[in-house]
Scaffold this active site. Structure first.
Site, short mmCIF file in Angstrom:
data_model
loop_
_atom_site.label_atom_id
_atom_site.label_comp_id
_atom_site.label_asym_id
_atom_site.label_seq_id
_atom_site.Cartn_x
_atom_site.Cartn_y
_atom_site.Cartn_z
N CYS A 21 49.40 60.49 -22.49
CA CYS A 21 49.97 61.83 -22.42
C CYS A 21 51.23 61.74 -21.57
CB CYS A 21 48.96 62.83 -21.85
SG CYS A 21 48.32 62.38 -20.22
N HIS A 52 22.07 58.17 -2.86
CA HIS A 52 22.05 58.61 -4.26
C HIS A 52 22.33 57.39 -5.15
CE1 HIS A 52 23.09 60.64 -8.00
NE2 HIS A 52 22.70 61.78 -7.48
#
Length: 627
Positions: A26, A544
């Protein structure tokens, strides 16, 4: 560094040519779809000269290189077969699902067109200004020629989208273009314009105006690519090269006119009407929300879901009232970067903020966001506030966009319509958003790197501050064996941004989690992917395992604890299967977060490179021990 050398570095660090399924670009980013994200060395990429940032969004591995992206993209094409559609490639990975999959599809389809779309939009806006103030009459042939140059992309948009969609779904782009061409074929257009009753073997056909449309051709090419694979597998090699295209044309053109075309137009119009209604209900509030949230949407890649809506509004209504408010967000982050430039005493940051401000004025905000405002946090927040204020002004002014193009100084003409209505509100809104963000950044301040450098410089024995032992200071031992990873490199914005707290991450080498200190288990998640322990002195640690591993629903995890359990440093808390988690398509990099970081003046990592279980990992300082 030359573009060729940078291209070679990028290809090598994303895992090599064989690891690349597809690549588009882009305005500022190389957007890779990789077969295995784990093969990419994100840390080295981010440290490579010429690379601004590396992001993983919507199933894409995005390398932000700024304005030179076309040259780097071209260089990659010259040194590899990545851009060659005919090259033999290994079996691609599974496509991303859910919202990530949708974002991946939309960005892959539209990203290659953004550059020319911006250029055509600017020209269209300039012609609007020239005709409105009488510099050029619409009846002049000069105007006709220039308008054809500006409008051809939008009129023939289905043809261009057929190419990018076919490339994304590995279909025959020439067949796709032929189907798109049938939708805007003169005789079909005539049937629509004259209101001629139309049927296909007795089945009524609801004709639509398909020039400038988005959804119908995308749906058609997606289905076409599936049918093409079926026919190529079914038909004999001696005839499939011409029989497959024959079947596709005979099936897809009528099917598109009968089903996909009307459905796509109705859906596109419905979404557009919904957003228009939101601005009609409260333009001030809707503008504020758009102005505040646009750059947040860009960071997570969700903004791609709105780009087709902007294009559809211009195509259907000849104007769009949603996009202008997003312009405030662009100039707000520009103002925040400018505020950093004014306030910082760090020469390197001042130079970066200055160059980023200039680039952002023309709509390229990635250097400003990823290099300046987001890492410093408060300036980014100031930009969000400034964007909300400017967006509210623009929304209330009723500013409209009359062509497509990325918001920036050069594309301001696309917002100048008949009589200039709403244009002064746009100018006021972007000026206010810039000024508010710059002033707030200066007033709110930020943790200047100069102060950090001064603090960490070695001091003489006479100058060295002495840290006395304090009951609220804490030592955290590593709960996992593996390789240290900076928290900012974790592919999850919630952890990488520091929003969950300060800490470190580890790429595990062994699937075991042990207690980081003596304490109590406060949280043992039912999905077994994470746990929290609080020390006897009050430090709260969250471990985590992996990113998005909650979706595994406990598979490949074995928990040895429950909430309320008393643990000693080194006790086994959790086991997990690294190979199985990776095979399921998830990252195993494990954030170790001090969730009550606000209680500590400093959270300082003590390990680099390889770390073993129970080695010193973090030191938490309360700030009360400095003498």
């Amino acid at each position: 560094m030359s573009q060729e050398k940078l291209a070679k570095e990028i290809v090598e660090l994303v895992g090599g040519e064989k690891n690349v399924e597809s690549l588009v670009h882009c305005a500022t980013r190389l957007r890779f779809v990789l077969k295995d994200d784990a093969k990419a060395d994100k840390a080295k990429l981010e440290k490579t000269e010429g690379i601004i940032a590396v992001k993983e969004n919507g199933g894409q591995f995005q390398v932000v290189v700024g304005n030179k992206v076309p040259e780097v993209y071209s260089a990659i094409g010259q040194i590899s077969n990545i851009l060659d559609d005919s090259s033999d490639k290994e079996k691609p990975r599974k496509a991303a699902k859910g919202l990530g999959g949708i974002i991946d599809i939309i960005s892959s389809i539209f990203a290659p067109l953004l550059g020319v779309m911006a250029g055509a939009g600017i020209l269209k806006g300039l012609l609007l200004i020239a005709s409105n103030i009488g510099w050029l009459e619409t009846t002049e042939t000069t105007y006709t020629i220039l308008y054809a140059a500006a409008d051809s992309l939008f009129y023939f948009l289905p043809l261009l989208l057929a190419v990018t969609t076919a490339r994304k779904f590995q279909g025959n782009m020439f067949v796709a273009m032929t189907i798109a061409g049938a939708l805007i074929y003169p005789s079909i257009v005539t049937l629509k314009s004259e209101g001629t009753p139309t049927d296909f073997f007795g089945i009524p056909v609801i004709l639509m105006n398909y020039s400038s449309t988005v959804i119908p051709i995308i749906l058609a090419v997606i289905v076409m690519s599936k049918l093409e694979k079926f026919f190529n597998k079914t038909l004999h090699d001696s005839v499939k090269n011409f029989v497959t295209p024959l079947f596709l044309l005979v099936i897809m053109v009528p099917l598109t006119l009968l089903v996909f075309g009307p459905f796509g137009v109705y859906v596109g119009n419905g979404i557009a009407a919904g957003l228009v209604a939101a601005f009609g209900f409260s333009p001030l509030l809707a503008g504020a929300v758009m102005g505040a949230s646009w750059q947040l949407l860009v960071i997570f890649g969700i903004h791609w879901g709105l780009i087709p809506v902007f294009i559809n509004n211009v195509a259907v209504y000849g104007q769009d009232g949603v996009k202008p408010a997003a312009t405030a967000s662009i100039f707000a982050q520009t103002g925040a970067a400018f505020g950093v430039m004014l306030k910082t005493k760090n020469k390197k940051l001042k130079t970066l903020a200055g160059s980023s401000t200039l680039t952002a004025l023309f709509g390229i905000t990635e250097p400003a966001i990823y290099g300046v405002t987001l890492p410093l946090k408060r300036p980014f927040i100031a930009g969000v506030i400034g964007g909300a204020v400017g967006g509210a002004i623009i929304g209330q002014a009723g500013t409209l966009a009359f062509a497509s193009g990325a918001p920036g100084l050069l594309t301001l003409p696309i917002f100048y319509g008949p009589g200039g209505q709403g244009f002064p509100g746009l100018i006021l809104g972007i000026v206010v958003s810039f000024v508010v963000s710059a002033v707030l950044t200066y007033i709110m301040g930020f943790k200047d790197p100069v102060e950090e450098e001064t603090k960490t410089e070695p001091a003489t024995s006479a100058e060295q501050p002495v840290r006395a032992a304090n009951a609220s200071d804490e030592i955290v031992f590593s709960p996992i064996e593996g390789t240290i990873v900076e928290l900012s490199e974790v592919p999850d914005p919630a952890f990488a941004s520091g929003a969950m707290g300060k800490g470190i991450a580890i790429e595990p080498a062994v699937g075991r989690v042990v207690a980081p200190f003596d304490g109590t288990v406060t949280v043992a998640f039912k999905k077994k992917h994470a746990l929290a322990v609080v020390s006897d002195t009050g430090a709260e640690i969250l471990v985590h395992v992996g990113v998005d591993t909650v979706k595994l629903d406990g598979q490949h995890f074995v928990s040895h604890i429950k909430e309320g359990d008393r643990v000693q440093a080194g006790d086994l808390l959790l086991e997990f299967d690294i190979a199985q988690i990776k095979a399921a398509g998830y990252h195993t990099v494990t954030p170790i977060i001090v969730t009550n970081s606000a209680n500590y003046e400093e959270v300082i990592p003590q390990a680099t490179g390889q770390v073993h279980s129970q080695e010193l990992l973090l030191k938490l300082y309360s700030g009360k021990g400095l003498e």
